[in-house]
Design a protein around this motif. Structure first.
Motif, PDB file in Angstrom:
ATOM      1  N   PHE A 106       0.837  -1.201   0.000  1.00 33.07           N
ATOM      2  CA  PHE A 106       0.000   0.000   0.000  1.00 33.07           C
ATOM      3  C   PHE A 106       0.866   1.242   0.000  1.00 33.07           C
ATOM      4  CE2 PHE A 106      -2.392  -3.374   2.061  1.00 33.07           C
ATOM      5  CZ  PHE A 106      -3.575  -3.357   1.350  1.00 33.07           C
ATOM      6  N   PRO A 107       0.328   2.368  -0.513  1.00 32.92           N
ATOM      7  CA  PRO A 107      -0.965   2.527  -1.164  1.00 32.92           C
ATOM      8  C   PRO A 107      -0.968   1.920  -2.562  1.00 32.92           C
ATOM      9  CG  PRO A 107       0.281   4.561  -1.306  1.00 32.92           C
ATOM     10  CD  PRO A 107       1.098   3.629  -0.464  1.00 32.92           C
ATOM     11  N   SER A 108      -2.049   2.136  -3.291  1.00 32.79           N
ATOM     12  CA  SER A 108      -2.237   1.624  -4.649  1.00 32.79           C
ATOM     13  C   SER A 108      -2.015   0.120  -4.729  1.00 32.79           C
ATOM     14  CB  SER A 108      -1.302   2.352  -5.625  1.00 32.79           C
ATOM     15  OG  SER A 108      -1.477   3.753  -5.534  1.00 32.79           O
ATOM     16  N   PRO A 109      -2.838  -0.671  -4.024  1.00 31.34           N
ATOM     17  CA  PRO A 109      -2.665  -2.126  -4.053  1.00 31.34           C
ATOM     18  C   PRO A 109      -3.008  -2.749  -5.395  1.00 31.34           C
ATOM     19  CG  PRO A 109      -4.668  -1.537  -2.884  1.00 31.34           C
ATOM     20  CD  PRO A 109      -3.946  -0.265  -3.135  1.00 31.34           C
ATOM     21  N   THR A 110      -3.738  -2.027  -6.240  1.00 33.86           N
ATOM     22  CA  THR A 110      -4.034  -2.488  -7.591  1.00 33.86           C
ATOM     23  C   THR A 110      -4.047  -1.264  -8.498  1.00 33.86           C
ATOM     24  OG1 THR A 110      -5.509  -3.936  -8.876  1.00 33.86           O
ATOM     25  CG2 THR A 110      -6.563  -2.334  -7.414  1.00 33.86           C
ATOM     26  N   LYS A 111      -4.007  -1.464  -9.812  1.00 31.21           N
ATOM     27  CA  LYS A 111      -3.757  -0.340 -10.720  1.00 31.21           C
ATOM     28  C   LYS A 111      -5.012   0.444 -11.103  1.00 31.21           C
ATOM     29  CE  LYS A 111       0.430  -2.300 -12.779  1.00 31.21           C
ATOM     30  NZ  LYS A 111       1.073  -2.809 -14.034  1.00 31.21           N
ATOM     31  N   ARG A 112      -6.135  -0.245 -11.286  1.00 26.61           N
ATOM     32  CA  ARG A 112      -7.342   0.463 -11.708  1.00 26.61           C
ATOM     33  C   ARG A 112      -8.576  -0.356 -11.356  1.00 26.61           C
ATOM     34  NH1 ARG A 112      -7.809   4.549 -15.507  1.00 26.61           N
ATOM     35  NH2 ARG A 112      -5.762   4.049 -16.355  1.00 26.61           N
ATOM     36  N   THR A 113      -9.590   0.311 -10.803  1.00 25.19           N
ATOM     37  CA  THR A 113     -10.838  -0.339 -10.432  1.00 25.19           C
ATOM     38  C   THR A 113     -11.924   0.001 -11.440  1.00 25.19           C
ATOM     39  OG1 THR A 113     -10.304  -0.225  -8.077  1.00 25.19           O
ATOM     40  CG2 THR A 113     -12.607  -0.557  -8.650  1.00 25.19           C
ATOM     41  N   MET A 114     -12.636  -1.004 -11.907  1.00 26.81           N
ATOM     42  CA  MET A 114     -13.761  -0.813 -12.823  1.00 26.81           C
ATOM     43  C   MET A 114     -15.067  -0.830 -12.020  1.00 26.81           C
ATOM     44  SD  MET A 114     -14.907  -3.131 -16.135  1.00 26.81           S
ATOM     45  CE  MET A 114     -15.366  -4.551 -15.106  1.00 26.81           C
ATOM     46  N   ILE A 115     -15.848   0.243 -12.124  1.00 28.43           N
ATOM     47  CA  ILE A 115     -17.119   0.359 -11.416  1.00 28.43           C
ATOM     48  C   ILE A 115     -18.247   0.382 -12.439  1.00 28.43           C
ATOM     49  CG2 ILE A 115     -18.521   1.792  -9.884  1.00 28.43           C
ATOM     50  CD1 ILE A 115     -15.940   2.839  -8.643  1.00 28.43           C
TER      51      ILE A 115
END
Length: 548
Positions: free
Chosen positions: A236-245
């Motif tokens: 952390f931070p930014s545990p993944t690159k991009r979230t799709m909602i």
């Protein structure tokens, strides 16, 4: 030790949030400790985290291709929030009916910042639904997209006692005019004080078996769930690159993921366009999201069309909102990378979001362990606790359990025990490792031949037939009866479905009332079946002779 944990050890995501809370407290000259951390409201967290990385992308609008930075987003939020404060709306209600674009999230955050309580309304709501919620919530202001203006005007005319300000927020120049007297200066802005148990958000229930209600959500619940999506992660931070909602604003997943993504510095991608398989595939190809979630009904239509390379960017994919069949889980996992995690998560609006998440070693049909900020138990029909290897209704207790249904204390008291246990209404199996596996929705079972029939169990069997998109099972005088929706171009016979059901289920669960093929089924805003309307539909199909 994270202040939210009531069982076991904190995970890395919870410990990271503690560092964020400590930084906020130090900025205010407060010595950090568990008690102080437990009193930092959501709006302060969002303001702090957005200010930390002004030049990074906050969100990508997949409908327009426009990227919005944290600074651009925060300037818009602050100018709206200052306007709302100047209007004297703190503590009053707002209704929001907008699609997924940057102005929507700006309005949502601004309402939180200003202490105005938003009720998030389903886009494309009917005049009847709008009228119901206008009368319930009594908003002082309404933010809506311009396309919804005719329905909104008709609904407000049906409520002459209400005179809300109507703001068509997506129209060019409207928000600029709305906020023209207020500066967007970030450095001088301070979030007004807000108590941790204050009402900060209202969300609709599904209304699958009756009139929808408004769930009261608080700062304490909304901040406690911030770490939950990142339970798998350690960096952390930014545990993944991009979230799709993909879910629209009335879903708890929308409010949870727009806020947690800010707290953990993860860009989001969303779209105001209709959610079709082709458009979602386009989003995956262009933006390469690494984290996302799908409703099972949508996933069924997506799986036959999507290629493995289009799903290859995902590290984690959740199925949320309804039970996922083993067939769907297997078909979707087969198209994902070997290292990607596919999870059948479980959560409810009344608990501010997720309740259980499968761990890395959980079987694919498991909903996993109950999260460590909740106490839980499974109980029989009399409320007696059951143990490992047994089935029972899941009850949970903790800071994320909601504080009430707005203006409906009777419904709340029917759902939450006097000592704080929330009765989920869902039956689970508790395995030898304390993992949960969903069994059935207890409230919709019925009897035939003297034995209980769980509609969802029969529906899962029907949906295992190749070519079936969706089904609903209801009681009739002759026994269980089904309405079935096929995938486009599929050719499935009644005999095929009866054969699979008869081979899979006991006599009392079989479709003695027959089945009918229909083009579609009625759904709630959260994609759940409207079972009362489904029952009426099936009654008409029986009368017309279409069920056999």
């Amino acid at each position: 030790m994270s202040h939210t944990v009531v069982r076991g050890k904190p995970n890395a995501a919870q410990l990271y949030l503690d560092t964020v809370l400590d930084a906020i407290l130090l900025e205010q000259g407060i010595k950090p400790d568990a008690a102080a951390r437990s009193n930092v409201p959501l709006a302060q967290i969002l303001l702090h985290c957005l200010k930390q990385r002004p030049d990074e992308v906050f969100m990508s609008n997949a409908g327009t291709g426009v990227d919005i930075t944290n600074e651009q987003h925060l300037k818009r939020v602050i100018s709206i929030a200052r306007t709302l404060t100047a209007m004297g709306l703190k503590g009053k209600h707002a209704l929001v009916e907008m699609r997924n674009h940057q102005e929507t999230v700006a309005v949502f955050f601004a309402l939180l910042f200003a202490g105005v309580i938003p009720f998030m309304m389903e886009p494309n709501a009917t005049v009847y639904e709008l009228t119901h919620f206008l009368k319930l919530v009594e908003p002082s202001i309404v933010f809506h997209d311009g396309e919804f203006a005719p329905a909104m005007l008709e609904a407000t005319r049906a409520c002459p006692e209400l005179v809300p300000i109507l703001v068509p927020a997506d129209q060019p120049g409207v928000l600029d005019h709305f906020t023209k007297e207020q500066p967007d200066d970030i450095a001088s802005y301070r979030v007004p004080e807000s108590g941790m148990d204050d009402t900060v958000l209202l969300l609709p229930t599904s209304g699958s078996t009756g009139l929808p209600k408004a769930v009261v959500l608080t700062n304490r619940g909304l901040t406690t769930v911030l770490p939950t999506p990142w339970t798998y992660h350690s960096s952390f931070p930014s545990p993944t690159k991009r979230t799709m909602i993909l879910t629209t604003i009335q879903w708890v997943t929308f409010t949870m993921f727009t806020t947690t993504s800010v707290a953990y510095h993860i860009p989001i991608v969303m779209t105001p366009k209709p959610i079709t398989a082709d458009h979602v595939i386009e989003i995956m190809e262009k933006y390469r999201p690494t984290w996302g979630y799908l409703a099972p009904a949508f996933a069924v239509s997506l799986v036959p069309l999507i290629r493995p390379d289009q799903l290859s960017s995902f590290e984690t994919m959740f199925l949320l909102g309804a039970p996922a069949t083993p067939t769907l889980m297997g078909n979707l996992k087969a198209k994902m990378s070997e290292t990607a995690r596919l999870c059948d998560g479980y959560g409810i609006t009344e608990t501010h979001g997720l309740i259980a998440i499968p761990d890395r070693d959980a079987p694919i049909n498991s909903n996993g362990w109950v999260l460590n900020f909740l106490h839980y138990k499974i109980v029989d029909d009399g409320g007696a606790e059951r143990g490992r290897g047994q089935n029972g209704e899941l009850w949970v207790k903790g800071d994320t359990v909601f504080k009430g249904y707005y203006k409906n204390m009777a419904a709340y008291e029917d759902t939450v025990t006097p000592d704080g246990w929330f009765k989920t209404g869902d039956e689970f199996h508790l395995d030898e490792n304390d993992r949960l596996s969903y069994v059935v929705r207890k409230k919709i079972t019925f009897k035939h031949m003297g034995s209980h029939v769980a509609p969802e169990e029969v529906e899962r069997v029907i949906c295992s037939v190749p070519g079936v998109h969706e089904s609903v099972v209801c009681p009739s005088d002759s026994g269980p009866v089904a309405a079935v929706v096929l995938l486009p171009g599929a050719t499935v016979s009644r005999e095929q479905i009866h054969a699979v059901v008869n081979a899979s289920l006991s006599e009392h669960k079989r479709l003695h009332g027959g089945l009918a093929f229909v083009p579609s089924l009625p759904h709630t805003h959260s994609a759940k079946l409207k079972r009362n309307e489904c029952s009426k539909l099936i009654e008409e199909l029986i009368k017309s002779g279409d069920c056999h």
